[in-house]
Design an enzyme around this catalytic site. Structure first.
Site, PDB file in Angstrom:
ATOM      1  N   GLU A 110      38.573  40.611  41.472  1.00 17.93           N
ATOM      2  CA  GLU A 110      38.825  41.551  42.589  1.00 17.93           C
ATOM      3  C   GLU A 110      40.190  41.357  43.230  1.00 17.93           C
ATOM      4  O   GLU A 110      40.619  40.233  43.516  1.00 17.93           O
ATOM      5  CB  GLU A 110      37.704  41.364  43.631  1.00 17.93           C
ATOM      6  N   THR A 170      34.861  49.086  43.667  1.00 20.87           N
ATOM      7  CA  THR A 170      33.825  48.407  44.448  1.00 20.87           C
ATOM      8  C   THR A 170      33.751  48.976  45.864  1.00 20.87           C
ATOM      9  O   THR A 170      34.537  49.841  46.238  1.00 20.87           O
ATOM     10  CB  THR A 170      34.085  46.881  44.444  1.00 20.87           C
TER      11      THR A 170
HETATM   12  C1  E4P Z   1      29.229  43.396  42.943  1.00 23.20           C
HETATM   13  O1  E4P Z   1      30.119  43.750  42.266  1.00 23.20           O
HETATM   14  C2  E4P Z   1      29.248  43.364  44.410  1.00 23.20           C
HETATM   15  O2  E4P Z   1      30.391  42.695  44.867  1.00 23.20           O
HETATM   16  C3  E4P Z   1      27.995  42.705  44.903  1.00 23.20           C
HETATM   17  O3  E4P Z   1      26.885  43.217  44.181  1.00 23.20           O
HETATM   18  C4  E4P Z   1      27.796  42.837  46.391  1.00 23.20           C
HETATM   19  O4  E4P Z   1      26.538  42.371  46.724  1.00 23.20           O
HETATM   20  P1  E4P Z   1      26.097  42.034  48.221  1.00 23.20           P
HETATM   21  O5  E4P Z   1      25.924  43.318  48.958  1.00 23.20           O
HETATM   22  O6  E4P Z   1      24.822  41.282  48.046  1.00 23.20           O
HETATM   23  O7  E4P Z   1      27.195  41.177  48.803  1.00 23.20           O
END
Ligand code: E4P
Length: 339
Positions: A110, A170
């Site tokens: 990321e 994301t």
């Molecule tokens: C995946 O790519 C995300 O960053 C992740 O599923 C976020 O999950 P969370 O809402 O439990 O932090």
């Protein structure tokens, strides 16, 4: 007389042994969707052997604090020779490379959330990650660059895809974000389920929302249907889950990224499970095609209070965790210099 407690064969070790011999929910899910591990815990990735894996700054903060992975942090600090931004980039790549030893497919890395509104900055950071990976012999085909799904993030992804740098969008909460990503031709989107569920639970002041009424599940179902109906190539990867019901309700989605605790629950539960998202179903329900220019995107996204809150909060949270990671690097580098 004290009677011995009855042995519950339905929930005991015998049941687990039977499930192990039969198809678990996880095995069955794998026949409908590509299962991805959502973690920075390399040992968990090695255990689950998923096709792909995803990380984010919060997951990497947790792993960087874990003594089992301290050697990766130390290696990044050593290579950076005192430069903190270089050590941060190096740390993300160190974890990515380790994860790739245990997956046949791709790892997602990321971009700093601080660049969420900076198209050029995001492009430069993505190119830097790819160049670091390529210097270590990792092909760009095995990397997905994760970017916030802001207008600027989507434009950055559109350009990066033209250079063969594949992107995973994301913090995706609204339909407007999903439509704009499809039009930009990005490789993959990660629509969040759990954070949408969290928002509605809090707004409605309830402890749970049944899966049939879950707005997070409904969001991914709608996006999947729209993409498939209109023939978009962008892959849909449901993300951010709070319970296995949400995952099972999206069986059939292109990919599902799942945290180790939920993978474990799916492995321990008896299958088979039914496919819920199908191409035939999508073609019947997908809705008319929409064109998303910048004004329409900003208007439609802003009309969705949940998505507006959650995108802003998500950027703040990923940034806060990245800054904590930076502080950890600074203190470890200082300790190293003093030793
Ligand atoms: C995946 O790519 C995300 O960053 C992740 O599923 C976020 O999950 P969370 O809402 O439990 O932090």
């Amino acid at each position: 007389m004290v009677r011995p407690a009855p042995v519950n064969l339905c929930n005991g070790p015998l049941r687990q042994a039977i499930i192990a011999l039969m198809n678990s929910q996880l095995d069955s899910l794998r026949s409908h969707s590509l299962v991805v591990a959502d973690t920075g815990d390399i040992e968990a990735v090695a255990r689950w052997k998923p096709q792909d894996a995803t990380t984010n700054p919060s997951l990497l903060l947790t792993s960087a604090q874990d003594p089992r992975f301290r050697h990766l942090v130390d290696a990044a600090i050593k290579e950076a020779r005192g430069d903190v931004p270089t050590a941060m980039d190096g740390l993300f790549v160190q974890f990515g490379r380790e994860i790739l030893k245990h997956v046949a497919g791709r790892v997602s890395t990321e971009v700093d959330a601080r660049l969420s509104f900076d198209e050029e900055g995001s492009i430069a950071k993505a190119r830097r990650f790819i160049s670091l990976y390529e210097k270590q012999g990792v092909s760009r085909e095995r990397i997905l660059i994760k970017l916030s799904t802001t207008w600027e993030g989507i434009r950055a992804a559109e350009k990066l895809e033209k250079e063969g740098i594949h992107c995973n969008m994301t913090l995706l909460f609204s339909f407007a974000q999903a439509v704009a990503c499809a039009e930009a031709g990005v490789t993959l989107i990660s629509p969040f389920v759990g954070r949408i569920y969290d928002w509605y639970k809090s707004a409605r002041k309830v402890d749970d929302i049944p899966v049939a009424e879950d707005p997070g599940v409904a969001s991914v179902t709608k996006i999947y249907a729209y993409y498939k109906k209109h023939g978009y190539k962008t892959q849909v990867m449901g993300a951010s889950f709070r319970k296995t019901d949400q995952i099972l309700a999206l069986a059939g989605c292109d990919l599902l990224t799942i945290a180790p605790d939920l993978l474990d629950k799916l492995q321990k539960a008896e299958g088979p499970i039914e496919r819920k998202l199908t191409l035939e179903g999508a073609r019947k329900t997908g809705g008319d095609k929409i064109h998303m220019d910048e004004k329409t995107f900003r208007w439609m996204h802003n009309e969705d209070a949940m998505a507006t809150d959650k995108l802003a909060e998500g950027i703040r949270k990923f940034d806060a965790d990245a800054r904590k990671l930076e502080s950890l690097i600074i203190s470890l580098a200082a300790a190293r210099a003093a030793a």
